[in-house]
Design an enzyme around this catalytic site. Structure first.
Site, PDB file in Angstrom:
ATOM      1  N   HIS A   1      17.183  -6.168  -8.976  1.00  0.00           N
ATOM      2  CA  HIS A   1      18.006  -7.328  -8.969  1.00  0.00           C
ATOM      3  C   HIS A   1      19.540  -7.056  -9.538  1.00  0.00           C
ATOM      4  O   HIS A   1      19.418  -6.622 -10.570  1.00  0.00           O
ATOM      5  CB  HIS A   1      17.301  -8.425  -9.792  1.00  0.00           C
ATOM      6  CG  HIS A   1      16.072  -8.681  -9.248  1.00  0.00           C
ATOM      7  ND1 HIS A   1      14.861  -9.038  -9.963  1.00  0.00           N
ATOM      8  CD2 HIS A   1      15.716  -9.205  -7.901  1.00  0.00           C
ATOM      9  CE1 HIS A   1      13.893  -9.502  -9.221  1.00  0.00           C
ATOM     10  NE2 HIS A   1      14.275  -9.495  -7.907  1.00  0.00           N
TER      11      HIS A   1
ATOM     12  N   GLU B   1      10.449  -5.102 -18.079  1.00  0.00           N
ATOM     13  CA  GLU B   1      11.496  -6.039 -18.236  1.00  0.00           C
ATOM     14  C   GLU B   1      11.900  -5.653 -19.564  1.00  0.00           C
ATOM     15  O   GLU B   1      11.255  -5.718 -20.669  1.00  0.00           O
ATOM     16  CB  GLU B   1      10.654  -7.596 -18.297  1.00  0.00           C
ATOM     17  CG  GLU B   1      10.078  -7.859 -17.130  1.00  0.00           C
ATOM     18  CD  GLU B   1      11.050  -8.305 -15.873  1.00  0.00           C
ATOM     19  OE1 GLU B   1      12.157  -8.350 -16.182  1.00  0.00           O
ATOM     20  OE2 GLU B   1      10.347  -8.341 -14.730  1.00  0.00           O
TER      21      GLU B   1
ATOM     22  N   HIS C   1      13.663  -4.061 -14.691  1.00  0.00           N
ATOM     23  CA  HIS C   1      14.214  -5.083 -14.857  1.00  0.00           C
ATOM     24  C   HIS C   1      14.848  -5.534 -16.008  1.00  0.00           C
ATOM     25  O   HIS C   1      14.839  -5.043 -16.863  1.00  0.00           O
ATOM     26  CB  HIS C   1      13.331  -6.144 -13.917  1.00  0.00           C
ATOM     27  CG  HIS C   1      13.107  -6.103 -12.797  1.00  0.00           C
ATOM     28  ND1 HIS C   1      13.233  -6.886 -11.667  1.00  0.00           N
ATOM     29  CD2 HIS C   1      12.387  -4.843 -11.900  1.00  0.00           C
ATOM     30  CE1 HIS C   1      13.002  -6.459 -10.391  1.00  0.00           C
ATOM     31  NE2 HIS C   1      12.491  -5.264 -10.665  1.00  0.00           N
TER      32      HIS C   1
END
Ligand SMILES: [Zn+2]
Length: 461
Positions: free
Chosen positions: A85, A307, A215
């Site tokens: 992303h 994450e 991420h």
């Protein structure tokens, strides 16, 4: 005078080993940085590109190995992928830091790093979405455009862009059918973005064993499956714990990261609570066509999704603290590839047998041997019944006890089957493998977007 000289030497040494300044790197700077590390450590690194983004930027990988560019039998391949992303930028910077760190510590003779590089082939891709990154970086941190730069230049979320193999495996788990290396749809290349296509070709061309996808937007180690097994409710897939057959192993891999991380394991982060700092993907929120499920269902690779920061685009001042919080975890996770069993599959004349299937009784997920005949099966400590099968050979079964340390070497030497022409015998411990393939499973409404927002205002991580 000698004292002054030693101060001078100390300063010189410190300058040489001092880490790069902690800052964000635009595309050109990232490329320069990868080549800088390569120039500093030319004998243990290689820079290569797996393809180009929509806007023509290279998807660069920095490889660390004592023989860069070569697969050495019995040395496992691992990978880190960052910045899938484009607006989740911490992983990108951490992977650049990690690259510098591995190079410098190897040069300094740090025995732990020397051992790691000599026994492992490490592939580091700091950015899978360089186009999205440039959009996000032009905007910078501290803005309200929370999703700006997330997608690739065609506006596609790359972590919702892999072929959906979950539907097949959930069917097969209930009704029989292959439990590994599920085939790609015939027209897959026309269905995915250039970045996704490059990554799929990449992960099909190396026999990766372990991987993490970095991420941001939360702080938790997320393991497969990402896609919920449960039926849809009002158009959304229900959130429900959806474990793989390797659930305990995945939990351990995730915990290794979260506990070696400065604060992830504490659980309370970014307004969420995750016990031990880990979660099953689908029990958090269900996600279709993600990369980690694809790795597990189509290849031998076990991937988790990390994450790493509440802020997707942390301020520059935060980067050093983040590096110190993640450094040990990034190294320990790589070391996890050295557990379970590994070995060679050979025939009676000591030729390599590629694509032999290694099955472990009680775990309905097989792995295969690579082109060199070597295989790697990550396992927790315990006693297992392990079977190797290959077309044209009699299966061979061994009982193996795995300890907590280094992987156990378990070689197979298969004998040519004399019953080749006769109907298939059922191999012991073969799970569902010999059962008839199910009829074509209807894929779930493929056109419908399944990007499901979390309850909080953050948006998807
Ligand atoms: Zn993300």
């Amino acid at each position: 005078m000698p004292h002054l000289f030693s101060i001078f030497l100390h300063l010189l040494f410190f300058k040489l080993v001092a880490p790069v300044t902690f800052r964000h790197h635009r595309y050109d700077e990232l490329v320069r940085m990868l080549y800088k590390v390569h120039n500093e450590c030319p004998y243990i690194t290689r820079v290569y590109s797996i393809g180009r983004s929509v806007k023509g930027r290279h998807l660069y990988v920095l490889e660390f190995s004592d023989y860069p560019g070569t697969h050495e039998p019995l040395e496992p391949e691992v990978k880190y992928v960052g910045n899938m992303h484009g607006n989740e930028v911490l992983g990108r910077e951490l992977l650049l830091q990690l690259s510098e760190f591995l190079c410098e510590e190897f040069r300094n003779g740090n025995q732990r790093i020397v051992r790691l590089v000599e026994g492992t082939r490490i592939h580091i891709m700091p950015s899978m979405n360089p186009d999205g990154y440039e959009v996000a970086a032009a905007q910078g941190p501290d803005t309200f455009g929370y999703l700006v730069g997330r997608n690739n230049a065609n506006g596609v979320d790359l972590n919702r862009n892999f072929p959906d193999l979950n539907t097949y495996i959930y069917y097969n788990e209930k009704n029989g059918g292959p439990n590994h290396h599920l085939p790609l749809p015939d027209n897959w290349k026309s269905q995915v973005e250039p970045e996704t296509k490059a990554v799929i070709q990449w992960i099909r061309s190396f026999n990766f064993v372990l991987s993490a996808n970095l991420h941001g937007g939360a702080v938790v180690a997320n393991y497969p499956y990402d896609k919920s097994f449960e039926h849809r409710v009002r158009g959304f897939r229900r959130t429900a714990n959806t474990p793989t057959p390797d659930d305990k192993l995945f939990q351990k891999l995730a915990k290794v990261y979260s506990y070696a991380h400065g604060w992830m394991h504490q659980g309370w982060n970014c307004g969420d609570y995750f016990p031990d700092g880990i979660t099953n993907g689908a029990s958090w929120y269900s996600l279709s066509k993600g990369m980690q499920d694809f790795n597990y269902l189509h290849t031998n690779c076990f991937e988790i999704t990390l994450e790493l920061s509440c802020d997707k685009f942390p301020r520059q001042e935060e980067l050093q603290r983040e590096w110190l919080g993640n450094r040990e975890a990034l190294i320990q996770f790589l070391e996890q590839v050295h557990q379970g069993i590994k070995g060679m599959v050979l025939d009676e004349n000591y030729n390599n047998v590629a694509n032999a299937v290694i099955s472990v009784s009680g775990i309905n997920h097989d792995v295969t041997s690579g082109d060199h005949g070597d295989y790697f099966r990550l396992l927790l400590p315990g006693t297992y019944t392990v079977t190797a099968t290959a077309p044209g050979f009699d299966p061979e079964t061994l009982i193996v006890t795995v300890g907590p340390g280094e992987p156990k070497l378990v070689n197979f030497q298969l004998k040519r089957s004399i019953l080749q022409a006769t109907p298939k015998r059922k191999a012991p411990n073969s799970g569902h493998r010999n059962k008839v393939l199910p009829k074509k499973v209807q894929p779930q409404a493929a056109g419908k977007k399944e990007l499901k927002m979390k309850q909080s205002q953050r948006g998807p991580a």
